[in-house]
Enzyme design. Structure first.
Site, PDB file in Angstrom:
ATOM      1  N   TYR A  74       0.822  -1.204   0.000  1.00  0.00           N
ATOM      2  CA  TYR A  74       0.000   0.000   0.000  1.00  0.00           C
ATOM      3  C   TYR A  74       0.860   1.259   0.000  1.00  0.00           C
ATOM      4  O   TYR A  74       0.488   2.278  -0.591  1.00  0.00           O
ATOM      5  CB  TYR A  74      -1.011  -0.013   1.158  1.00  0.00           C
ATOM      6  CG  TYR A  74      -2.267  -0.764   0.759  1.00  0.00           C
ATOM      7  CD1 TYR A  74      -3.270  -0.130   0.041  1.00  0.00           C
ATOM      8  CD2 TYR A  74      -2.400  -2.114   1.028  1.00  0.00           C
ATOM      9  CE1 TYR A  74      -4.387  -0.822  -0.379  1.00  0.00           C
ATOM     10  CE2 TYR A  74      -3.521  -2.820   0.615  1.00  0.00           C
ATOM     11  CZ  TYR A  74      -4.516  -2.160  -0.088  1.00  0.00           C
ATOM     12  OH  TYR A  74      -5.617  -2.849  -0.530  1.00  0.00           O
ATOM     13  N   ASN A 105     -13.874   3.438  -6.861  1.00  0.00           N
ATOM     14  CA  ASN A 105     -12.472   3.852  -6.814  1.00  0.00           C
ATOM     15  C   ASN A 105     -12.094   4.313  -5.409  1.00  0.00           C
ATOM     16  O   ASN A 105     -12.879   4.992  -4.744  1.00  0.00           O
ATOM     17  CB  ASN A 105     -12.227   4.978  -7.819  1.00  0.00           C
ATOM     18  CG  ASN A 105     -12.461   4.519  -9.251  1.00  0.00           C
ATOM     19  OD1 ASN A 105     -12.415   3.322  -9.524  1.00  0.00           O
ATOM     20  ND2 ASN A 105     -12.713   5.452 -10.144  1.00  0.00           N
ATOM     21  N   VAL A 106     -10.883   3.982  -5.010  1.00  0.00           N
ATOM     22  CA  VAL A 106     -10.422   4.357  -3.670  1.00  0.00           C
ATOM     23  C   VAL A 106      -9.603   5.644  -3.696  1.00  0.00           C
ATOM     24  O   VAL A 106      -9.119   6.097  -2.659  1.00  0.00           O
ATOM     25  CB  VAL A 106      -9.616   3.208  -3.012  1.00  0.00           C
ATOM     26  CG1 VAL A 106     -10.502   1.983  -2.794  1.00  0.00           C
ATOM     27  CG2 VAL A 106      -8.371   2.855  -3.811  1.00  0.00           C
ATOM     28  N   ASP A 107      -9.449   6.238  -4.885  1.00  0.00           N
ATOM     29  CA  ASP A 107      -8.758   7.531  -4.971  1.00  0.00           C
ATOM     30  C   ASP A 107      -9.726   8.651  -4.597  1.00  0.00           C
ATOM     31  O   ASP A 107     -10.907   8.410  -4.336  1.00  0.00           O
ATOM     32  CB  ASP A 107      -8.201   7.737  -6.392  1.00  0.00           C
ATOM     33  CG  ASP A 107      -9.304   7.776  -7.452  1.00  0.00           C
ATOM     34  OD1 ASP A 107     -10.188   8.666  -7.364  1.00  0.00           O
ATOM     35  OD2 ASP A 107      -9.282   6.935  -8.372  1.00  0.00           O
ATOM     36  N   HIS A 124     -15.905   1.225  -1.979  1.00  0.00           N
ATOM     37  CA  HIS A 124     -14.746   0.394  -1.615  1.00  0.00           C
ATOM     38  C   HIS A 124     -13.780   1.126  -0.687  1.00  0.00           C
ATOM     39  O   HIS A 124     -12.626   0.737  -0.578  1.00  0.00           O
ATOM     40  CB  HIS A 124     -14.020  -0.082  -2.880  1.00  0.00           C
ATOM     41  CG  HIS A 124     -14.814  -1.077  -3.683  1.00  0.00           C
ATOM     42  ND1 HIS A 124     -14.397  -1.577  -4.892  1.00  0.00           N
ATOM     43  CD2 HIS A 124     -16.017  -1.663  -3.440  1.00  0.00           C
ATOM     44  CE1 HIS A 124     -15.302  -2.432  -5.363  1.00  0.00           C
ATOM     45  NE2 HIS A 124     -16.298  -2.490  -4.498  1.00  0.00           N
ATOM     46  N   GLY A 194     -16.917   3.305 -16.800  1.00  0.00           N
ATOM     47  CA  GLY A 194     -15.636   2.623 -16.622  1.00  0.00           C
ATOM     48  C   GLY A 194     -15.657   1.509 -15.595  1.00  0.00           C
ATOM     49  O   GLY A 194     -14.696   1.329 -14.857  1.00  0.00           O
TER      50      GLY A 194
END
Ligand code: ZN
Length: 257
Positions: A74, A105-107, A124, A194
């Protein structure tokens, strides 16, 4: 130039949007790909980690077996996330301030583009935070993506801290899931951006929306399974299609829950 501006189905998709007042977006890795974030199976993935199966690194079993290795992975990913910026697709979505963004998305590229944090439902989790691995402890803290922390303990309970993301085999965060579920049951149109729509339970949101009368617009270079559920598919990248799709559109009503 045709009304489709070179993108087949664009006019039809814009017509559907213009008839919709309750619109939400549901995005996956394809939204952030043009910002330079690799997917798990990206061939550019660093050779150091290429020999590992993602399920060894992004799972409870992997963390229990070798927590330092998972945290190191990570750390490597967080360094990459520190360098990416929103693309044209994030900006096109952010220009619709009333639209709820459900994302896998984790961004935080949607937030960087200007979407209010409470309008982004992170199914997520987020790689920008660590949380306590104990289910009984709610400790959570922001991490510096440029200088990600190593393995360390929770200051409240002494358990391990871990990224605040959903790993393979884990449940989605209940509150976020419930809000996404309620939202998708009351839409006129869901933009699916996406995502291959193969990972359940999140993929079930598309079916849920459809069953409740929402129309489905899929944006994906390879529409695949999500495309099979679509009223219209735009076979293009998110950065190509969303600015064209959303140009001049102004979502009036907030479909929040
Ligand atoms: Zn704790």
């Amino acid at each position: 130039m045709s009304r489709d501006a070179g993108l087949p189905n664009l006019a039809r998709a814009r017509e559907i949007l213009s008839q919709s007042s309750r619109v939400a977006a549901f995005s996956g890795a394809g939204l952030s790909a043009e910002s330079g974030l690799p997917t798990f199976r990206d061939p550019e993935t660093d050779a150091l980690w290429a020999s590992y199966d993602p399920s060894e690194l992004a799972s409870i079993d992997g963390f229990v077996a070798n927590p330092a290795r998972v945290i190191d992975w990570y750390g490597w990913r967080r360094n990459r996330y520190a360098r990416v910026r929103p693309n044209a697709a994030h900006r096109a979505l952010a220009a619709q301030p009333k639209m709820i963004q459900i994302t896998q998305n984790v961004d935080n590229l949607l937030e960087q583009a200007g979407v209010a944090p409470d309008r982004v439902y992170h199914l997520h989790g987020s790689i920008l935070f660590d949380r306590c691995h104990s289910d009984d402890c709610n400790y959570r803290e922001a991490v510096d993506l440029e200088n990600p922390p190593g393995l360390r303990d929770c200051p409240h309970c002494g358990n391990r801290l871990r990224p605040a993301v959903v790993w393979f085999g884990e449940n989605l965060p209940l509150d976020t899931w419930q809000r996404a579920h309620a939202l998708c049951a009351a839409l006129d149109c869901l933009l699916v951006v996406g995502t291959s729509a193969t990972v359940y339970p999140a993929a079930g949101l598309i079916e849920l929306a459809r069953r409740n009368g929402s129309r489905i617009i899929v944006v994906d270079p390879n529409p695949g399974e999500a495309g099979a559920q679509a009223d219209v598919s735009l076979a293009a990248t998110a950065g190509e299609a969303l600015p064209l799709l959303l140009e001049g559109f102004n979502l009036e009503s907030a479909s929040s829950t």
